[in-house]
Design an enzyme around this catalytic site. Structure first.
Site, PDB file in Angstrom:
ATOM      1  CE  LYS A  13      83.114 146.006  73.872  1.00 22.78           C
ATOM      2  NZ  LYS A  13      82.548 145.290  73.471  1.00 22.78           N
ATOM      3  N   GLY A  73      76.268 145.532  78.645  1.00 27.45           N
ATOM      4  CA  GLY A  73      74.747 144.564  77.894  1.00 27.45           C
ATOM      5  C   GLY A  73      74.540 145.718  77.201  1.00 27.45           C
ATOM      6  N   GLY A  74      76.297 145.718  76.442  1.00 25.68           N
ATOM      7  CA  GLY A  74      76.032 146.555  75.219  1.00 25.68           C
ATOM      8  C   GLY A  74      75.624 148.457  75.174  1.00 25.68           C
ATOM      9  CE  LYS A 123      76.387 130.089  72.908  1.00 31.10           C
ATOM     10  NZ  LYS A 123      76.802 129.632  73.866  1.00 31.10           N
ATOM     11  CD  GLU A 168      86.727 144.144  73.474  1.00 34.45           C
ATOM     12  OE1 GLU A 168      87.502 144.349  74.901  1.00 34.45           O
ATOM     13  OE2 GLU A 168      85.469 143.708  72.570  1.00 34.45           O
ATOM     14  CE  LYS A 169      91.197 142.774  63.960  1.00 30.95           C
ATOM     15  NZ  LYS A 169      91.107 143.262  63.196  1.00 30.95           N
ATOM     16  NE  ARG A 190      76.829 128.420  81.967  1.00 31.64           N
ATOM     17  CZ  ARG A 190      76.214 128.700  81.265  1.00 31.64           C
ATOM     18  NH1 ARG A 190      75.937 127.602  80.450  1.00 31.64           N
ATOM     19  NH2 ARG A 190      76.182 130.095  80.221  1.00 31.64           N
ATOM     20  CB  VAL A 197      71.066 125.283  77.046  1.00 37.45           C
ATOM     21  CG1 VAL A 197      70.179 124.903  76.282  1.00 37.45           C
ATOM     22  CG2 VAL A 197      71.079 125.801  77.961  1.00 37.45           C
ATOM     23  CG  ASN A 216      79.934 130.517  79.475  1.00 35.07           C
ATOM     24  OD1 ASN A 216      80.316 131.780  79.763  1.00 35.07           O
ATOM     25  ND2 ASN A 216      79.716 130.261  78.465  1.00 35.07           N
TER      26      ASN A 216
END
Lengths: 461, 79
Positions: free
Chosen positions: A159, A165-166, A237, A201-202, A293, A296, A291
């Site tokens: 990376k 963002g990918g 999700k 990273e693995k 917060r 959803v 997170n």
């Protein structure tokens, strides 16, 4: 001091959810809203409403000054940020605190710390929570990576330190490929980001997404077990369950204990979620992020534990200690939530705002529908496409799936296209019924099953 | 009757590909069929608005970052 008047600095289904919880606690609710949301269900249900700006979120729901002015005008002693918008904005939380108003959530310092990926990873490591194996910092050369590779094995992700963002990610399956891609990735990162720094990273190719719900009062932390959210499209999700499927009880215990350790280490206050990748093959789990917060998908946890998470958040924000001890929290049955979005799944998930000419809401035992809809509502085009969440509970997962199909068949939202046909097809899919999926599974399924998603909406009517 | 460019979607109209970049088209620019003249943001996703006609832009009827309805006129063209 318990909250007397609450300003809700959010919109949509979560604003409705917060109004409902607050009202049951005897708290007066004031809904902050944009000009485009004057007709929203949350505005209708709240005790009062204050317009905070025009339709664009940047000029309303993201305008800290406008929200603080509304709180003063409302005489609010607390602000609930919901999710999204300013919910994880440390500057907002700090501004609310400085204005002498209670922010329903953790401190600004906690939000800042857990929002920084590197700092959050360090906090997790300090608390003894497993993180994805990889390099601690930047790698200067292939030789420097050798020791790390012995630990991660292959495949491994290369990376770009400055990516995000990918972007700037390569996957290497063996040493030969690693050597080649490492040099290539370094040159590309230098060209793309002006910084050739790399880390590794693995790779966990078929991981499931499992997350632990927490409640803390700044002193004590309890967990409310876990959710599984592996069915995702574009890292969003679409379908969530509680508890996670096929999780060994010993692994569940370790997972939940790790999340509690991390939250205790940062003296967490409010509702929060620690997200993990779960590698079914090895039985290993790795911290991804926290997170700070409400999420959803919180209703599935409410269904299997009987806890009202929003009510707990409001009580804690009002200064009360946690009302529950860990041994009082138990799992019961199985819950599934599907996200009903105003998108056409037969047409590349094209957004579909418009007028809801008629609405039939599913009901019966074990069915819950948290939404922003009412018949005649004009869905505005300015905000995200989530219309609501259909949540079902039953004694076990097979019965919950049968209940989900039954409830989806009752749901009718006339005038717009929604993702309900996607969920009907998924609920009938053998792989979904067997829970044989991982976080990349749905995208592959959509490529081969897109044609199934067209005509079922009429059939369901 | 002048040709028009119509918004295919409801949402927010943008004349630039990004805030730090110049507009796709200015008044007076010529437009060919298929040229991108702006973006419409609907429910947090962005969609290009392409001209179905050709001509020269006479006037923009919606300002940058202005709200639009599906079927609303965004610009008029002159022969």
């Amino acid at each position: 001091m318990a909250i007397a008047t609450l300003l809700i600095a959010n919109r949509g289904e979560i604003a409705v959810r917060i109004v409902r919880a607050a009202r049951e606690l005897g708290i007066r609710t004031v809904q902050a809203h944009s000009a485009a949301d004057a007709d929203s269900l949350a505005v209708q249900l709240a005790d009062a409403a204050i317009e905070i700006g025009p339709a664009p979120a940047s000029k309303s729901y993201l305008d800290i000054g406008a929200i603080l002015a509304a709180a003063r005008e409302a005489g609010a002693d607390a602000i609930h940020p919901g999710y999204g918008f300013l919910a994880e904005n440390a500057a907002f939380a700090a501004a609310v605190e400085e204005a002498g108003i209670v922010f329903v959530g953790p401190s600004a310092a906690t939000i800042r710390r857990m929002g920084d990926k590197v700092a959050a990873r360090e906090a997790a490591m300090e608390a003894g929570v497993p993180v994805v194996p990889g390099s601690r910092g930047r790698l200067e050369s292939v030789e420097a990576a050798r020791g790390i590779l012995a630990e991660t094995g292959y495949p491994v992700l290369i990376k770009a330190a400055a990516g995000g963002g990918g972007r700037g990610i390569r996957i290497a399956h063996d040493e030969h490929e690693f050597d080649r891609l490492f040099h290539q990735a370094g040159a590309e990162a230098k060209a793309a980001f002006g910084d050739g720094g790399l880390y590794v990273e693995k790779a966990i190719p078929r991981a499931r997404h499992v997350e632990v719900q927490l409640l803390g009062d700044g002193e004590r932390v309890v967990h409310c077990f876990e959710r599984e959210c592996s069915l995702q499209r574009r890292r969003q999700k679409v379908w969530e369950e509680a508890p996670a499927i096929g999780l060994d009880p010993a692994v569940r215990e370790q997972l939940c204990a790790a999340a509690v350790r991390l939250a205790e280490a940062v003296r967490y206050r409010g509702a929060g979620t620690v997200e993990f990748l779960y590698d079914e093959d090895g039985g290993d789990f790795f911290f991804i992020e926290m997170n700070t917060r409400i999420q959803v998908e919180h209703p599935v946890t409410e269904c299997v534990t009987g806890i009202d998470l929003i009510a707990e958040m409001l009580a804690i924000a009002g200064g009360a200690p946690l009302s529950l001890r860990q041994e009082q929290i138990a799992l019961s049955g199985h819950a599934i939530e599907v996200r009903i979005n105003a998108e056409d799944p037969a047409n590349g998930f094209m957004p579909f705002p418009g007028l809801v000419s008629d609405l039939r809401v599913p009901g019966g035992p074990g069915v819950r529908f948290d939404s922003l809809l009412y018949p005649g509502y004009a869905i505005p085009p300015f905000y995200d496409s989530l219309l609501g969440k259909l949540i079902v509970w039953a004694e076990d997962r097979p019965r919950a799936l049968a209940r989900l199909s039954r409830a989806l068949g009752e749901l009718r939202i006339e005038g717009v296209k929604t993702t309900a046909p996607l969920h009907l097809a998924l609920a009938a899919d053998p792989e979904v019924r067997a829970a044989r999926y991982h976080t990349r599974w749905l995208e592959g399924w959509l490529e081969t099953n897109a044609t199934k998603l067209g005509s079922e909406e009429e059939g369901a009517g | 009757m002048a040709d028009q460019i119509i918004s295919p979607l409801p949402g927010t109209f943008y004349r630039r590909p990004a805030p730090d970049q110049p507009p796709y088209k200015e008044v007076g620019d010529s437009v060919a069929k298929g040229d991108v003249v702006g973006l419409v943001e609907v429910m947090k996703s962005f969609h290009e608005v392409k001209s179905t006609v050709e001509g020269r832009i006479a006037e923009f009827l919606v300002e940058n970052e202005g709200p639009v309805q599906a079927g609303q006129r965004l610009a008029t063209l002159e022969g």
